[in-house]
Design a protein around this motif. Structure first.
Motif, PDB file in Angstrom:
ATOM      1  N   GLY A  41      44.206  38.989  44.170  1.00  0.00           N
ATOM      2  CA  GLY A  41      44.032  39.722  42.917  1.00  0.00           C
ATOM      3  C   GLY A  41      44.609  41.124  42.915  1.00  0.00           C
ATOM      4  O   GLY A  41      44.081  42.005  42.239  1.00  0.00           O
ATOM      5  N   ALA A  42      45.692  41.344  43.625  1.00  0.00           N
ATOM      6  CA  ALA A  42      46.299  42.678  43.716  1.00  0.00           C
ATOM      7  C   ALA A  42      47.221  42.918  42.521  1.00  0.00           C
ATOM      8  O   ALA A  42      48.411  43.178  42.673  1.00  0.00           O
ATOM      9  N   TYR A  43      46.652  42.819  41.338  1.00  0.00           N
ATOM     10  CA  TYR A  43      47.387  43.016  40.096  1.00  0.00           C
ATOM     11  C   TYR A  43      46.396  43.467  39.026  1.00  0.00           C
ATOM     12  O   TYR A  43      45.182  43.308  39.191  1.00  0.00           O
ATOM     13  N   CYS A  48      38.333  41.708  37.671  1.00  0.00           N
ATOM     14  CA  CYS A  48      37.539  40.946  36.708  1.00  0.00           C
ATOM     15  C   CYS A  48      37.768  39.448  36.891  1.00  0.00           C
ATOM     16  O   CYS A  48      36.816  38.652  36.881  1.00  0.00           O
ATOM     17  N   GLU A  49      39.020  39.069  37.084  1.00  0.00           N
ATOM     18  CA  GLU A  49      39.339  37.659  37.308  1.00  0.00           C
ATOM     19  C   GLU A  49      38.627  37.130  38.558  1.00  0.00           C
ATOM     20  O   GLU A  49      38.053  36.033  38.553  1.00  0.00           O
ATOM     21  N   HIS A  50      38.647  37.912  39.629  1.00  0.00           N
ATOM     22  CA  HIS A  50      37.953  37.525  40.863  1.00  0.00           C
ATOM     23  C   HIS A  50      36.453  37.372  40.610  1.00  0.00           C
ATOM     24  O   HIS A  50      35.835  36.405  41.075  1.00  0.00           O
ATOM     25  N   SER A  51      35.881  38.287  39.877  1.00  0.00           N
ATOM     26  CA  SER A  51      34.447  38.235  39.588  1.00  0.00           C
ATOM     27  C   SER A  51      34.088  36.959  38.836  1.00  0.00           C
ATOM     28  O   SER A  51      33.079  36.315  39.138  1.00  0.00           O
ATOM     29  N   VAL A  52      34.905  36.575  37.884  1.00  0.00           N
ATOM     30  CA  VAL A  52      34.675  35.331  37.135  1.00  0.00           C
ATOM     31  C   VAL A  52      34.838  34.126  38.068  1.00  0.00           C
ATOM     32  O   VAL A  52      34.042  33.177  38.021  1.00  0.00           O
ATOM     33  N   ASN A  53      35.834  34.148  38.940  1.00  0.00           N
ATOM     34  CA  ASN A  53      36.033  33.050  39.882  1.00  0.00           C
ATOM     35  C   ASN A  53      34.838  32.898  40.829  1.00  0.00           C
ATOM     36  O   ASN A  53      34.402  31.775  41.115  1.00  0.00           O
ATOM     37  N   ALA A 172      30.918  31.611  47.990  1.00  0.00           N
ATOM     38  CA  ALA A 172      31.605  31.649  46.691  1.00  0.00           C
ATOM     39  C   ALA A 172      32.715  32.694  46.702  1.00  0.00           C
ATOM     40  O   ALA A 172      33.806  32.461  46.177  1.00  0.00           O
ATOM     41  N   ASP A 173      32.439  33.850  47.312  1.00  0.00           N
ATOM     42  CA  ASP A 173      33.435  34.920  47.403  1.00  0.00           C
ATOM     43  C   ASP A 173      34.618  34.466  48.253  1.00  0.00           C
ATOM     44  O   ASP A 173      35.784  34.671  47.884  1.00  0.00           O
ATOM     45  N   MET A 174      34.353  33.818  49.373  1.00  0.00           N
ATOM     46  CA  MET A 174      35.427  33.334  50.242  1.00  0.00           C
ATOM     47  C   MET A 174      36.233  32.236  49.548  1.00  0.00           C
ATOM     48  O   MET A 174      37.465  32.221  49.621  1.00  0.00           O
ATOM     49  N   GLU A 175      35.557  31.306  48.892  1.00  0.00           N
ATOM     50  CA  GLU A 175      36.267  30.226  48.195  1.00  0.00           C
ATOM     51  C   GLU A 175      37.143  30.782  47.079  1.00  0.00           C
ATOM     52  O   GLU A 175      38.299  30.371  46.931  1.00  0.00           O
ATOM     53  N   ALA A 176      36.604  31.695  46.294  1.00  0.00           N
ATOM     54  CA  ALA A 176      37.398  32.281  45.214  1.00  0.00           C
ATOM     55  C   ALA A 176      38.601  33.029  45.777  1.00  0.00           C
ATOM     56  O   ALA A 176      39.727  32.882  45.289  1.00  0.00           O
ATOM     57  N   THR A 177      38.375  33.816  46.815  1.00  0.00           N
ATOM     58  CA  THR A 177      39.445  34.616  47.417  1.00  0.00           C
ATOM     59  C   THR A 177      40.541  33.757  48.030  1.00  0.00           C
ATOM     60  O   THR A 177      41.718  33.968  47.770  1.00  0.00           O
ATOM     61  N   TYR A 178      40.152  32.788  48.841  1.00  0.00           N
ATOM     62  CA  TYR A 178      41.132  32.055  49.628  1.00  0.00           C
ATOM     63  C   TYR A 178      41.586  30.730  49.034  1.00  0.00           C
ATOM     64  O   TYR A 178      42.617  30.202  49.450  1.00  0.00           O
ATOM     65  N   LEU A 179      40.854  30.206  48.062  1.00  0.00           N
ATOM     66  CA  LEU A 179      41.241  28.931  47.477  1.00  0.00           C
ATOM     67  C   LEU A 179      41.730  29.051  46.024  1.00  0.00           C
ATOM     68  O   LEU A 179      42.573  28.283  45.608  1.00  0.00           O
ATOM     69  N   ASP A 180      41.171  30.002  45.278  1.00  0.00           N
ATOM     70  CA  ASP A 180      41.485  30.105  43.854  1.00  0.00           C
ATOM     71  C   ASP A 180      42.520  31.157  43.498  1.00  0.00           C
ATOM     72  O   ASP A 180      43.171  31.046  42.467  1.00  0.00           O
ATOM     73  N   GLU A 181      42.662  32.172  44.307  1.00  0.00           N
ATOM     74  CA  GLU A 181      43.435  33.340  43.897  1.00  0.00           C
ATOM     75  C   GLU A 181      44.730  33.489  44.681  1.00  0.00           C
ATOM     76  O   GLU A 181      44.756  33.308  45.891  1.00  0.00           O
ATOM     77  N   LYS A 182      45.767  33.840  43.955  1.00  0.00           N
ATOM     78  CA  LYS A 182      47.073  34.081  44.576  1.00  0.00           C
ATOM     79  C   LYS A 182      46.984  35.322  45.447  1.00  0.00           C
ATOM     80  O   LYS A 182      46.505  36.363  45.032  1.00  0.00           O
ATOM     81  N   ARG A 183      47.456  35.182  46.642  1.00  0.00           N
ATOM     82  CA  ARG A 183      47.463  36.320  47.559  1.00  0.00           C
ATOM     83  C   ARG A 183      48.750  37.100  47.382  1.00  0.00           C
ATOM     84  O   ARG A 183      49.794  36.535  47.129  1.00  0.00           O
ATOM     85  N   GLY A 184      48.643  38.415  47.503  1.00  0.00           N
ATOM     86  CA  GLY A 184      49.794  39.283  47.312  1.00  0.00           C
ATOM     87  C   GLY A 184      50.755  39.236  48.485  1.00  0.00           C
ATOM     88  O   GLY A 184      50.574  38.493  49.433  1.00  0.00           O
ATOM     89  N   GLU A 185      51.770  40.035  48.382  1.00  0.00           N
ATOM     90  CA  GLU A 185      52.801  40.086  49.436  1.00  0.00           C
ATOM     91  C   GLU A 185      52.317  40.869  50.622  1.00  0.00           C
ATOM     92  O   GLU A 185      51.623  41.784  50.541  1.00  0.00           O
TER      93      GLU A 185
END
Length: 185
Positions: A41-43, A48-53, A172-185
């Motif tokens: 979520g580095a954008y 907010c998107e992470h919080s919803v995820n 839930a935080d780990m799943e959202a971070t590592y499974l749902d969200e695009k990681r930055g460069e």
């Protein structure tokens, strides 16, 4: 303008002070801030998107909890990141042209260095009361990634032993971070 998914879920929070907390959130960069400086979520809007995820993941992991508790923990666990990042710039060499260019990036500017989870708990409780399980879950949502666990703290393990919600919010935080969200460069 706040994210509609966030607002729909936030309506489940009806305890005294929830309206004042939301009004305060709208004065911060919570809805436009990134979730991290360069990872998930580095954008703009990533926080907010992470919080919803996290909220959606938590609903699936903890259906026995009240809708209000799920919304409080999922949506507000990273409240500490409101007004936490600033946009700066650095020089990066363009590989094709060989020229240096200024590019924007996020950096941390922590104006209230109170920790991570505990800062979120503190900020929420300025406006509304948390249940003990909610406070523990939000405080320890980082699990072993929290600075307070470095050096062998047993507090996170004790919190997880006594509070299943804390374990589930961490997951839930780990799943959202590592499974749902695009990681930055």
């Amino acid at each position: 303008m706040p994210n509609m998914d966030f607002m729909n879920a936030y309506q489940k929070i009806t305890r005294p002070g929830a309206d004042r907390l939301l009004a305060w959130l709208e004065t911060t960069d919570f809805f436009t801030a990134p979730a991290s400086t360069r990872f998930h979520g580095a954008y703009p809007g990533g926080l907010c998107e992470h919080s919803v995820n996290v909220y959606k993941r938590l609903c699936a992991l903890a259906p026995e909890e009240t809708p209000e508790t799920l919304a409080v923990c999922g949506l507000l666990h990273d409240l500490c990141k409101a007004n936490f990042y600033k946009v700066s710039s650095r020089n990066v060499k363009d590989e094709q042209t060989g020229r240096w260019e200024k590019v924007p990036f996020y950096q941390v500017e922590d104006q209230f260095p109170y920790g991570h989870g505990e800062k979120s708990v503190f900020l929420i409780e300025r406006f509304m009361r948390l249940k003990t399980s909610e406070a523990l879950a939000i405080r320890w949502h980082m699990g072993g990634f929290d600075d307070a666990t470095k050096g062998g703290s047993y507090a996170v393990s004790t919190a997880f032993d006594h509070c299943p919600l804390a374990v589930k919010l961490h997951l839930a935080d780990m799943e959202a971070t590592y499974l749902d969200e695009k990681r930055g460069e």
